[in-house]
Motif scaffolding. Structure first.
Motif, mmCIF file in Angstrom:
data_model
loop_
_atom_site.group_PDB
_atom_site.id
_atom_site.type_symbol
_atom_site.label_atom_id
_atom_site.label_comp_id
_atom_site.label_asym_id
_atom_site.label_seq_id
_atom_site.Cartn_x
_atom_site.Cartn_y
_atom_site.Cartn_z
ATOM 1 N N THR A 1 43.251 5.271 -6.555
ATOM 2 C CA THR A 1 42.595 4.036 -7.578
ATOM 3 C C THR A 1 43.319 2.925 -7.382
ATOM 4 O O THR A 1 44.719 3.111 -6.890
ATOM 5 C CB THR A 1 42.680 4.357 -9.482
ATOM 6 N N GLY A 2 43.429 1.525 -8.076
ATOM 7 C CA GLY A 2 44.371 1.106 -7.601
ATOM 8 C C GLY A 2 45.043 1.321 -8.873
ATOM 9 O O GLY A 2 46.767 0.221 -8.397
ATOM 10 N N THR A 3 44.537 1.831 -10.130
ATOM 11 C CA THR A 3 45.927 1.032 -10.951
ATOM 12 C C THR A 3 47.135 2.501 -10.654
ATOM 13 O O THR A 3 47.988 2.086 -10.831
ATOM 14 C CB THR A 3 45.114 2.516 -12.449
ATOM 15 N N ASN B 1 49.521 0.388 -7.823
ATOM 16 C CA ASN B 1 50.538 -0.408 -8.867
ATOM 17 C C ASN B 1 51.301 0.332 -9.417
ATOM 18 O O ASN B 1 52.486 0.254 -9.732
ATOM 19 C CB ASN B 1 49.891 -0.753 -9.826
ATOM 20 N N HIS C 1 46.119 -7.564 -14.727
ATOM 21 C CA HIS C 1 45.965 -6.043 -14.122
ATOM 22 C C HIS C 1 46.655 -5.007 -14.131
ATOM 23 O O HIS C 1 46.706 -4.798 -16.027
ATOM 24 C CB HIS C 1 45.284 -5.656 -12.822
ATOM 25 N N GLU D 1 46.417 -1.786 -17.419
ATOM 26 C CA GLU D 1 46.735 -0.168 -16.971
ATOM 27 C C GLU D 1 47.131 0.652 -17.890
ATOM 28 O O GLU D 1 48.304 1.411 -17.264
ATOM 29 C CB GLU D 1 47.490 -0.292 -15.577
ATOM 30 N N GLU E 1 49.497 -11.447 -8.695
ATOM 31 C CA GLU E 1 48.277 -10.857 -8.170
ATOM 32 C C GLU E 1 47.205 -12.082 -7.393
ATOM 33 O O GLU E 1 47.513 -13.017 -7.496
ATOM 34 C CB GLU E 1 47.542 -10.771 -9.543
ATOM 35 N N ASP F 1 49.903 -7.525 -6.054
ATOM 36 C CA ASP F 1 48.349 -6.589 -6.650
ATOM 37 C C ASP F 1 47.108 -6.965 -6.014
ATOM 38 O O ASP F 1 46.622 -7.954 -6.369
ATOM 39 C CB ASP F 1 48.602 -6.600 -8.166
ATOM 40 N N ALA G 1 44.331 -6.158 -5.215
ATOM 41 C CA ALA G 1 43.189 -5.530 -5.165
ATOM 42 C C ALA G 1 41.858 -6.022 -4.610
ATOM 43 O O ALA G 1 41.194 -5.285 -4.094
ATOM 44 C CB ALA G 1 43.126 -5.420 -6.844
ATOM 45 N N ARG G 2 42.072 -7.732 -4.724
ATOM 46 C CA ARG G 2 41.002 -8.222 -3.907
ATOM 47 C C ARG G 2 41.716 -8.898 -2.400
ATOM 48 O O ARG G 2 41.129 -10.052 -2.729
ATOM 49 C CB ARG G 2 39.666 -8.884 -4.937
ATOM 50 N N CYS H 1 42.978 -2.336 -2.933
ATOM 51 C CA CYS H 1 41.405 -1.444 -3.297
ATOM 52 C C CYS H 1 40.443 -1.812 -2.335
ATOM 53 O O CYS H 1 40.433 -2.162 -1.853
ATOM 54 C CB CYS H 1 40.650 -2.210 -4.599
ATOM 55 N N LYS I 1 36.769 -1.740 -3.372
ATOM 56 C CA LYS I 1 36.178 -3.147 -4.288
ATOM 57 C C LYS I 1 34.767 -3.819 -3.553
ATOM 58 O O LYS I 1 34.443 -3.167 -3.272
ATOM 59 C CB LYS I 1 36.775 -3.998 -5.299
HETATM 60 C C1 LIG Z 1 40.602 -3.032 -10.140
HETATM 61 C C2 LIG Z 1 42.605 -3.697 -9.577
HETATM 62 C C3 LIG Z 1 42.753 -3.145 -10.300
HETATM 63 C C4 LIG Z 1 42.736 -1.459 -10.128
HETATM 64 O O1 LIG Z 1 41.655 -0.763 -10.009
HETATM 65 P P1 LIG Z 1 41.159 0.614 -10.708
HETATM 66 O O2 LIG Z 1 39.906 0.508 -10.751
HETATM 67 O O3 LIG Z 1 42.409 1.587 -10.938
HETATM 68 O O4 LIG Z 1 40.931 1.114 -9.065
HETATM 69 C C5 LIG Z 1 43.931 -3.518 -10.220
HETATM 70 N N1 LIG Z 1 44.526 -5.015 -9.943
HETATM 71 C C6 LIG Z 1 43.506 -5.335 -10.311
HETATM 72 C C7 LIG Z 1 43.804 -7.212 -10.195
HETATM 73 C C8 LIG Z 1 42.333 -5.095 -10.204
HETATM 74 O O5 LIG Z 1 41.170 -6.423 -10.046
#
Ligand SMILES: *Cc1c(COP(=O)(O)O)cnc(C)c1O
Length: 340
Positions: free
Chosen positions: A59-61, A64, A85, A90, A138, A168, A170-171, A196, A199
């Motif tokens: 996962t992204g969590t 990070n 995030h 987290e 982020e 971070d 993720a996007r 990620c 997403k």
């Molecule tokens: C979704 C997200 C994550 C991590 O997400 P997981 O649901 O753990 O995969 C981390 N940072 C941002 C900014 C996110 O939007």
């Protein structure tokens, strides 16, 4: 009935090509480093983002958290936004598992952390204080793109104070597509970046953390400690390769669709679009209506998932098209007519 889901861009179904790639993936035991598909994905990500190495995570969590555990030791701290995030969403993992203290600061304009605020919370080297080690930013942040100028200045400040920088992302590719930049132009300023795949890029799961060899080596150990050492993970990593090779450019469509949706919603009196957030694939709107849960329930009954609230977020992605948007806006209009 096909459900139309605006709750997040995490809800996407894998593409047909992804499903076929899963079925045909060549796999091995990744804890032994023997999964050729995972190895290919990690090499692809490292190459694309301009780092020496990368590690595939569940996962992204987790990505990070590995970054925090690998940049910081017990008693260190990281500077991070209040709404970020990896501070707020987290579960406090860095404190729970790493004895790493967050130093959150409030976001200013466009979700950025002001250079003055960053500078002000960096602690002197003194036994009274936690050791400030890392700046976390982020991008995108709640759909908002951080300017390259700002990212350069903030990471340069961190570096001048002896701090590492983690992005971070993720996007991150939403920002990249929006700005028409090569992703390396952004990542070059950070010691590590997480992205990620699950997403807007439509993979069913998985993220990546990128950095230099020594850093990723450390992260690999922490991933095992966290129970994140997976075996024939190539089955899903195969979808990540397609995500990075084929799903990035189409994010522009999601951005266009968000604008289209915002435009349609602005014709509904109860919604006030937050124009400053309307930059990528998210529409934030103030909802001037006392019972948002009634709207949520009504839409759900008609096959549309939206988490209506005082501030309502709509997220566009590959599984919502113009027809889905038109249908949703018509339903919302009907709801408010019936409510009168
Ligand atoms: C979704 C997200 C994550 C991590 O997400 P997981 O649901 O753990 O995969 C981390 N940072 C941002 C900014 C996110 O939007």
């Amino acid at each position: 009935m096909n459900v139309i889901d605006f709750r997040s861009d995490t809800v996407t179904q894998p593409t047909q090509k992804m499903r076929e790639a899963m079925a045909n993936s060549v796999v091995g035991d990744d804890v032994y480093g023997d999964d050729p598909t995972v190895n290919e994905l990690e090499a692809l990500a490292a190459d694309k983002l301009g780092y020496e190495a990368a590690i595939y995570t569940a996962t992204g969590t987790q990505a990070n958290l590995l970054a925090l555990l690998s940049h910081c030791e017990r008693g260190d701290e990281y500077i991070v936004g209040q709404q970020a995030h990896n501070y707020r969403l987290e579960g406090g993992g860095a404190a729970v598992l790493g004895s790493i203290q967050p130093q959150p600061i409030s976001e200013g304009e466009n979700g950025s952390l002001s250079l003055e605020d960053i500078q002000a919370v960096i602690k002197p080297i003194d036994p009274h204080f936690a050791r400030t080690k890392l700046l976390c930013l982020e991008n995108t942040h709640s759909g908002r793109v951080q300017s390259l100028d700002y990212l350069k200045q903030a990471t340069a400040l961190a570096k001048s104070k002896g701090l590492a920088s983690h992005l971070d992302g993720a996007r991150l590719f939403n920002a990249v597509v929006k700005q028409g930049l090569n992703v390396k132009t952004i990542t070059a300023h950070f010691d590590s970046t997480s992205i990620c795949l699950s997403k807007g890029l439509a993979a069913p799961m998985g993220s990546l953390l990128c950095g230099n060899e020594a850093f990723i080596h450390k992260a690999r150990r922490w991933r095992k400690v966290l129970g994140g050492g997976m075996r024939q993970a190539g089955v899903v990593a195969a979808t990540g390769i397609i995500a990075l090779n084929e799903q990035i450019d189409r994010l522009a469509e999601d951005h266009d669709n968000a604008r289209y949706l915002a435009d349609k919603l602005s014709g509904i009196q109860a919604f006030q679009i937050k124009q400053d957030y309307l930059q990528t694939n998210m529409v934030y709107a103030e909802l001037n209506y006392a019972e948002p849960s009634k709207l949520t329930a009504y839409l759900k009954k008609h096959g549309v998932l939206v988490s209506a609230a005082k501030t309502t977020r709509f997220v566009t992605h590959k599984d919502v098209d113009i027809n889905a948007i038109n249908k949703t806006v018509d339903l919302i209009k009907r709801f408010f007519v019936e409510e009168k």
